[in-house]
Design a protein around this motif. Structure first.
Motif, PDB file in Angstrom:
ATOM      1  N   ILE A   2      15.928 -16.501  15.458  1.00 56.09           N
ATOM      2  CA  ILE A   2      15.654 -15.821  14.190  1.00 56.09           C
ATOM      3  C   ILE A   2      15.856 -14.316  14.336  1.00 56.09           C
ATOM      4  O   ILE A   2      16.465 -13.677  13.471  1.00 56.09           O
ATOM      5  N   ALA A   3      15.375 -13.750  15.445  1.00 52.97           N
ATOM      6  CA  ALA A   3      15.575 -12.317  15.690  1.00 52.97           C
ATOM      7  C   ALA A   3      17.064 -11.992  15.838  1.00 52.97           C
ATOM      8  O   ALA A   3      17.534 -10.972  15.316  1.00 52.97           O
ATOM      9  N   ALA A   4      17.802 -12.862  16.507  1.00 53.54           N
ATOM     10  CA  ALA A   4      19.247 -12.658  16.661  1.00 53.54           C
ATOM     11  C   ALA A   4      19.931 -12.707  15.295  1.00 53.54           C
ATOM     12  O   ALA A   4      20.843 -11.908  15.024  1.00 53.54           O
ATOM     13  N   THR A   5      19.495 -13.611  14.441  1.00 54.40           N
ATOM     14  CA  THR A   5      20.062 -13.703  13.090  1.00 54.40           C
ATOM     15  C   THR A   5      19.806 -12.404  12.328  1.00 54.40           C
ATOM     16  O   THR A   5      20.710 -11.878  11.668  1.00 54.40           O
ATOM     17  N   ALA A   6      18.580 -11.899  12.414  1.00 54.43           N
ATOM     18  CA  ALA A   6      18.249 -10.636  11.737  1.00 54.43           C
ATOM     19  C   ALA A   6      19.134  -9.510  12.265  1.00 54.43           C
ATOM     20  O   ALA A   6      19.654  -8.700  11.474  1.00 54.43           O
ATOM     21  N   ALA A   7      19.335  -9.459  13.577  1.00 57.51           N
ATOM     22  CA  ALA A   7      20.177  -8.414  14.165  1.00 57.51           C
ATOM     23  C   ALA A   7      21.624  -8.534  13.690  1.00 57.51           C
ATOM     24  O   ALA A   7      22.268  -7.527  13.369  1.00 57.51           O
ATOM     25  N   ILE A   8      22.134  -9.752  13.626  1.00 60.03           N
ATOM     26  CA  ILE A   8      23.503  -9.976  13.145  1.00 60.03           C
ATOM     27  C   ILE A   8      23.628  -9.536  11.691  1.00 60.03           C
ATOM     28  O   ILE A   8      24.587  -8.858  11.314  1.00 60.03           O
ATOM     29  N   LEU A   9      22.648  -9.917  10.871  1.00 55.22           N
ATOM     30  CA  LEU A   9      22.695  -9.541   9.454  1.00 55.22           C
ATOM     31  C   LEU A   9      22.629  -8.025   9.277  1.00 55.22           C
ATOM     32  O   LEU A   9      23.345  -7.461   8.442  1.00 55.22           O
ATOM     33  N   LEU A  10      21.797  -7.364  10.063  1.00 54.08           N
ATOM     34  CA  LEU A  10      21.738  -5.898  10.003  1.00 54.08           C
ATOM     35  C   LEU A  10      23.078  -5.300  10.422  1.00 54.08           C
ATOM     36  O   LEU A  10      23.566  -4.352   9.787  1.00 54.08           O
ATOM     37  N   ALA A  11      23.688  -5.856  11.475  1.00 50.36           N
ATOM     38  CA  ALA A  11      24.998  -5.376  11.937  1.00 50.36           C
ATOM     39  C   ALA A  11      26.076  -5.607  10.884  1.00 50.36           C
ATOM     40  O   ALA A  11      27.061  -4.846  10.819  1.00 50.36           O
ATOM     41  N   MET A  12      25.893  -6.642  10.043  1.00 52.28           N
ATOM     42  CA  MET A  12      26.837  -6.923   8.953  1.00 52.28           C
ATOM     43  C   MET A  12      26.634  -5.975   7.771  1.00 52.28           C
ATOM     44  O   MET A  12      27.381  -6.029   6.797  1.00 52.28           O
ATOM     45  N   GLY A  13      25.592  -5.148   7.837  1.00 51.85           N
ATOM     46  CA  GLY A  13      25.333  -4.200   6.758  1.00 51.85           C
ATOM     47  C   GLY A  13      24.369  -4.692   5.701  1.00 51.85           C
ATOM     48  O   GLY A  13      24.235  -4.069   4.646  1.00 51.85           O
ATOM     49  N   ARG A  14      23.695  -5.811   5.962  1.00 53.36           N
ATOM     50  CA  ARG A  14      22.710  -6.314   4.999  1.00 53.36           C
ATOM     51  C   ARG A  14      21.519  -5.366   4.968  1.00 53.36           C
ATOM     52  O   ARG A  14      21.149  -4.777   5.981  1.00 53.36           O
ATOM     53  N   ILE A  15      20.902  -5.239   3.815  1.00 55.24           N
ATOM     54  CA  ILE A  15      19.736  -4.356   3.684  1.00 55.24           C
ATOM     55  C   ILE A  15      18.508  -5.036   4.299  1.00 55.24           C
ATOM     56  O   ILE A  15      18.356  -6.249   4.187  1.00 55.24           O
ATOM     57  N   PRO A  16      17.636  -4.276   4.967  1.00 51.05           N
ATOM     58  CA  PRO A  16      16.458  -4.891   5.604  1.00 51.05           C
ATOM     59  C   PRO A  16      15.494  -5.506   4.590  1.00 51.05           C
ATOM     60  O   PRO A  16      15.017  -6.621   4.786  1.00 51.05           O
ATOM     61  N   ILE A  17      15.176  -4.751   3.538  1.00 52.98           N
ATOM     62  CA  ILE A  17      14.304  -5.238   2.461  1.00 52.98           C
ATOM     63  C   ILE A  17      14.963  -4.884   1.136  1.00 52.98           C
ATOM     64  O   ILE A  17      15.999  -4.225   1.104  1.00 52.98           O
ATOM     65  N   CYS A  18      14.342  -5.288   0.072  1.00 52.43           N
ATOM     66  CA  CYS A  18      14.862  -5.003  -1.268  1.00 52.43           C
ATOM     67  C   CYS A  18      15.137  -3.508  -1.451  1.00 52.43           C
ATOM     68  O   CYS A  18      14.361  -2.669  -0.977  1.00 52.43           O
ATOM     69  N   ASP A  19      16.233  -3.191  -2.130  1.00 55.98           N
ATOM     70  CA  ASP A  19      16.539  -1.795  -2.463  1.00 55.98           C
ATOM     71  C   ASP A  19      15.424  -1.132  -3.261  1.00 55.98           C
ATOM     72  O   ASP A  19      15.332   0.088  -3.284  1.00 55.98           O
ATOM     73  N   CYS A  20      14.592  -1.943  -3.887  1.00 59.09           N
ATOM     74  CA  CYS A  20      13.492  -1.398  -4.687  1.00 59.09           C
ATOM     75  C   CYS A  20      12.469  -0.671  -3.816  1.00 59.09           C
ATOM     76  O   CYS A  20      11.661   0.101  -4.312  1.00 59.09           O
ATOM     77  N   GLY A  21      12.475  -0.947  -2.501  1.00 61.16           N
ATOM     78  CA  GLY A  21      11.601  -0.238  -1.582  1.00 61.16           C
ATOM     79  C   GLY A  21      10.269  -0.896  -1.296  1.00 61.16           C
ATOM     80  O   GLY A  21       9.460  -0.358  -0.550  1.00 61.16           O
ATOM     81  N   TYR A  22      10.022  -2.049  -1.890  1.00 62.49           N
ATOM     82  CA  TYR A  22       8.766  -2.744  -1.614  1.00 62.49           C
ATOM     83  C   TYR A  22       9.043  -4.217  -1.381  1.00 62.49           C
ATOM     84  O   TYR A  22      10.144  -4.703  -1.625  1.00 62.49           O
ATOM     85  N   VAL A  23       8.027  -4.927  -0.890  1.00 65.96           N
ATOM     86  CA  VAL A  23       8.157  -6.341  -0.552  1.00 65.96           C
ATOM     87  C   VAL A  23       7.193  -7.143  -1.423  1.00 65.96           C
ATOM     88  O   VAL A  23       6.006  -6.809  -1.510  1.00 65.96           O
ATOM     89  N   LEU A  24       7.700  -8.187  -2.040  1.00 63.90           N
ATOM     90  CA  LEU A  24       6.885  -9.107  -2.820  1.00 63.90           C
ATOM     91  C   LEU A  24       6.811 -10.455  -2.111  1.00 63.90           C
ATOM     92  O   LEU A  24       7.790 -10.878  -1.491  1.00 63.90           O
ATOM     93  N   LEU A  25       5.671 -11.118  -2.234  1.00 61.09           N
ATOM     94  CA  LEU A  25       5.549 -12.469  -1.701  1.00 61.09           C
ATOM     95  C   LEU A  25       6.406 -13.418  -2.536  1.00 61.09           C
ATOM     96  O   LEU A  25       7.074 -14.294  -2.007  1.00 61.09           O
ATOM     97  N   TRP A  26       6.429 -13.238  -3.854  1.00 56.69           N
ATOM     98  CA  TRP A  26       7.138 -14.136  -4.771  1.00 56.69           C
ATOM     99  C   TRP A  26       7.899 -13.326  -5.802  1.00 56.69           C
ATOM    100  O   TRP A  26       7.363 -12.391  -6.395  1.00 56.69           O
TER     101      TRP A  26
END
Length: 172
Positions: A2-26
């Motif tokens: 799972i950590a490797a997947t996150a690293a690959i996605l970050l390397a692909m330029g995916r945003i870590p969290i929503c551009d809105c700047g906050y995290v929602l459960l739902w």
């Protein structure tokens, strides 16, 4: 994995969290911009069903392997899908073949939790009688169809073989 997947996605330029700047459960159905950006949304039901399917397929193919080994296989499959799903080719395919015209891909947070939700479905399928798992999958598919006019079945169909009548119906 799972950590490797996150690293690959970050390397692909995916945003870590929503551009809105906050995290929602739902993310509710009417927040189209937040869909696939937070911890859970209506497509979470599809990832849980992935877990059901992966449990059964891996049980059929690898019966002699432990449930933990099969779970690792399921994580690998789901992680590979998350990387593929967030590739420009699949994102563009969703935009042209489905109602997800503005789809930009998942945040890394959402992709990580998609894997966790799949694993939740895998464990559910392992612990529950088959009939309970099948009824739960049917319920999830019908619920998502009713609320967002989309579900795993339609998502796969529209990605592989788009049907204009379905796209028109989904578009309202």
């Amino acid at each position: 994995m799972i950590a490797a997947t996150a690293a690959i996605l970050l390397a692909m330029g995916r945003i870590p969290i929503c551009d809105c700047g906050y995290v929602l459960l739902w993310t509710p159905a009417d927040d189209l911009a937040g869909s696939s950006q937070h911890i859970a949304d209506w497509y979470t039901l599809s990832h849980i069903i992935h877990g059901f399917i992966f449990y059964w397929v891996l049980w059929l193919v690898f019966r002699r392997k432990s449930v933990c080994e099969r779970a690792l296989g399921a994580i690998f499959i789901e992680a590979a899908w998350e990387v593929a799903e967030n590739s420009p080719w699949i994102i563009d395919r969703y935009r042209e073949a489905t109602i997800a015209v503005g789809y930009t891909g998942d945040s890394v947070l959402n992709s990580v939790f998609d894997i966790v939700w799949m694993l939740t479905g895998f464990i559910f399928a392992w612990r529950m009688p088959v009939w309970v798992t099948v009824l739960t999958a049917i319920f999830f598919e019908l619920l998502a169809l009713w609320v967002i006019k989309d579900n795993l079945t339609l998502n796969v169909l529209m990605l592989v073989y788009p049907v204009e009548a379905i796209r028109v119906w989904q578009g309202g």
